[in-house]
Every structure is written in C-alpha cells, then in structure tokens.
Scaffold this active site. Structure first.
Site, PDB file in Angstrom:
ATOM      1  N   LYS A 268       0.904  -1.078  -0.034  1.00 25.11           N
ATOM      2  CA  LYS A 268      -0.022   0.184   0.072  1.00 25.11           C
ATOM      3  C   LYS A 268       0.976   1.289   0.065  1.00 25.11           C
ATOM      4  O   LYS A 268       1.636   1.495   0.963  1.00 25.11           O
ATOM      5  CB  LYS A 268      -0.952  -0.077   1.185  1.00 25.11           C
TER       6      LYS A 268
HETATM    7  C1  E4P Z   1      -7.531   0.394   4.632  1.00 23.85           C
HETATM    8  O1  E4P Z   1      -6.955   0.018   3.989  1.00 23.85           O
HETATM    9  C2  E4P Z   1      -7.494   1.898   5.466  1.00 23.85           C
HETATM   10  O2  E4P Z   1      -6.336   1.893   5.910  1.00 23.85           O
HETATM   11  C3  E4P Z   1      -8.734   1.869   6.541  1.00 23.85           C
HETATM   12  O3  E4P Z   1      -9.763   1.574   5.927  1.00 23.85           O
HETATM   13  C4  E4P Z   1      -8.421   3.455   7.258  1.00 23.85           C
HETATM   14  O4  E4P Z   1      -9.793   3.364   8.020  1.00 23.85           O
HETATM   15  P1  E4P Z   1      -9.787   4.389   8.901  1.00 23.85           P
HETATM   16  O5  E4P Z   1     -10.339   5.721   8.270  1.00 23.85           O
HETATM   17  O6  E4P Z   1     -10.967   3.973   9.953  1.00 23.85           O
HETATM   18  O7  E4P Z   1      -8.464   4.686   9.483  1.00 23.85           O
END
Ligand code: E4P
Length: 223
Positions: A83
């Site tokens: 990512k």
């Molecule tokens: C997923 O890959 C993201 O890192 C995650 O869904 C972020 O979620 P949040 O906004 O609750 O931190």
C-alpha cells in the site's frame, strides 16, 4: 465483489473467516501499532490465518525507501500487496514497483484525480477513504461512484477498494455502486448479520417446533 477485513487481530480474523466471506486482510501503520508487533510479524501471522492477500502499507516518505520497503514486504509472505500513499513520492514509487511487476496500489486516496494517476500506473488497487471523506464534509460514496465511472469508461484494471468504511449504510451504498472491493473493520462486518425480524422469525419457528428435537432423530409418522 471482494471483501477484506481491516485488522491485524488474529482472533477476529480466524473467527470471521468462518463466515466464508473474507477475501483477504488490509493493514495500515495504525492497525499494526495497535497489534503491538513488528510489521513483519503482523503480516506473517495474518498471512498464516487468512486465505487471500495481505495488504501492507509502506512507512517511508521518499520514493527510494518506499520501493525498498515494498520489495522487502514480498519476502514476508506469498501474497503481500504493498500500500503506497497517494503522495508525489508515492506515485513515483508505485510507477517503479508496477514496472517491476510487484503487487502495489495507492492508499489514503481522497480525490478522483489521485485515482486516475493510480490507474494510469496500473495500480493493483486504489483505496478511497469513504468515511474520512464524509468526515471532511465530502460525499465519500459519490466520489467512489465517479471513480468507478471513469475506470469503466477507460477500462482500467485497477481494483477500486473502498476503505475507511464506518457502518453498514456506507457499505450497502458501495455495494449498490458496484464497487470492486471493500475493506471494513470486524465490527462493521459483524453488523451485517443481525436483524430483529430474523431473530423473531427464528424464535417463532423454534416455538412452533417445540421440543420435538432434531428432525434427524424423529421416528416415522405416528399416523
Ligand atoms: C484501509 O486500507 C485503510 O487503511 C483503513 O480502511 C482506514 O480506515 P480509517 O479511516 O478508519 O482509519
């Protein structure tokens, strides 16, 4: 539609894997920090209990180090997807990683423009942050719909993975939009299950059946 679990909690992953709906697990530095493990251990442990890819986020801010981290993550388990944040350095790193054929995509995405740059780089996935967009007074699901339309228009292969999902209302709106994939916390996934009418219906059938026991143990008709 692929459904990923947004956690590094092995107990929750094992438990919810039994529902038969999980396609993998997404993590980020905050999720791993909560797990109080090294990123490597967190990913290796998750990869052992989940049937599908584990998404691991780079920590570095510069392209060279992001590339080094994402390459290193490939050693950690068979199916790791890197990512990469939607920054200037991030898009450079993504371009180099995709050129090398390393599974990598763009995360922390808030705009259609960023989603187009990711797709032009043949990103494995792009993760718009639906909940945080709504928090910022924008239309999270609407933004995903616009990305979907553009991806469909140009035939981009990049997986549109809606992230930062706060509740089942957002999740359902994303399913209605036909999104490729979603990632959600164990709590939001579990919230898909209960419905008061289902409980009432089941209770009604149990009451109607009474104490007749298992249908498998019943003797033949008494008539
Ligand atoms: C997923 O890959 C993201 O890192 C995650 O869904 C972020 O979620 P949040 O906004 O609750 O931190």
């Amino acid at each position: 539609m692929r459904l990923y679990l947004d956690t590094a909690d092995l107990g929750r992953i094992r438990d919810l894997s039994r529902l038969g709906v999980l396609d993998g697990v997404t993590t980020n530095p905050a999720i791993v920090a909560d797990a109080e493990k090294s990123y490597r251990n967190a990913v290796e442990d998750v990869a052992e209990v989940v049937d599908g890819p584990v998404f691991a986020q780079v920590i570095a801010a510069d392209a060279d180090e992001m590339v080094r981290e994402a390459r290193g993550y490939q050693e950690w388990a068979a199916d790791v997807v890197a990512k990469i944040p939607a920054t200037r350095e991030g898009f450079e790193a993504l371009s180099r990683l995709r050129t090398e054929g390393i599974p990598a995509g763009t995360t922390v995405v808030f705009s259609v423009e960023q989603a187009v740059l990711a797709a032009k780089n043949d990103a494995t996935f792009v993760a718009p942050y639906v909940g945080r967009l709504d928090d910022a007074g924008e239309d999270g699901v609407g933004t995903v719909r616009r990305m979907q339309e553009i991806y469909d228009t140009y035939g981009f292969e990049t997986e549109l993975l809606a992230a930062s999902i706060r509740n089942t209302t957002q999740a359902v709106a994303l399913y209605e939009a036909g999104v490729d994939a979603v990632t959600m916390s164990p709590e939001v996934l579990e919230a898909h299950i209960p419905h008061p009418e289902t409980d009432e219906g089941v209770a009604g059938f149990e009451a109607a059946w009474g104490d007749r026991g298992s249908p498998l143990d019943e003797r033949g008709d008494s008539s």
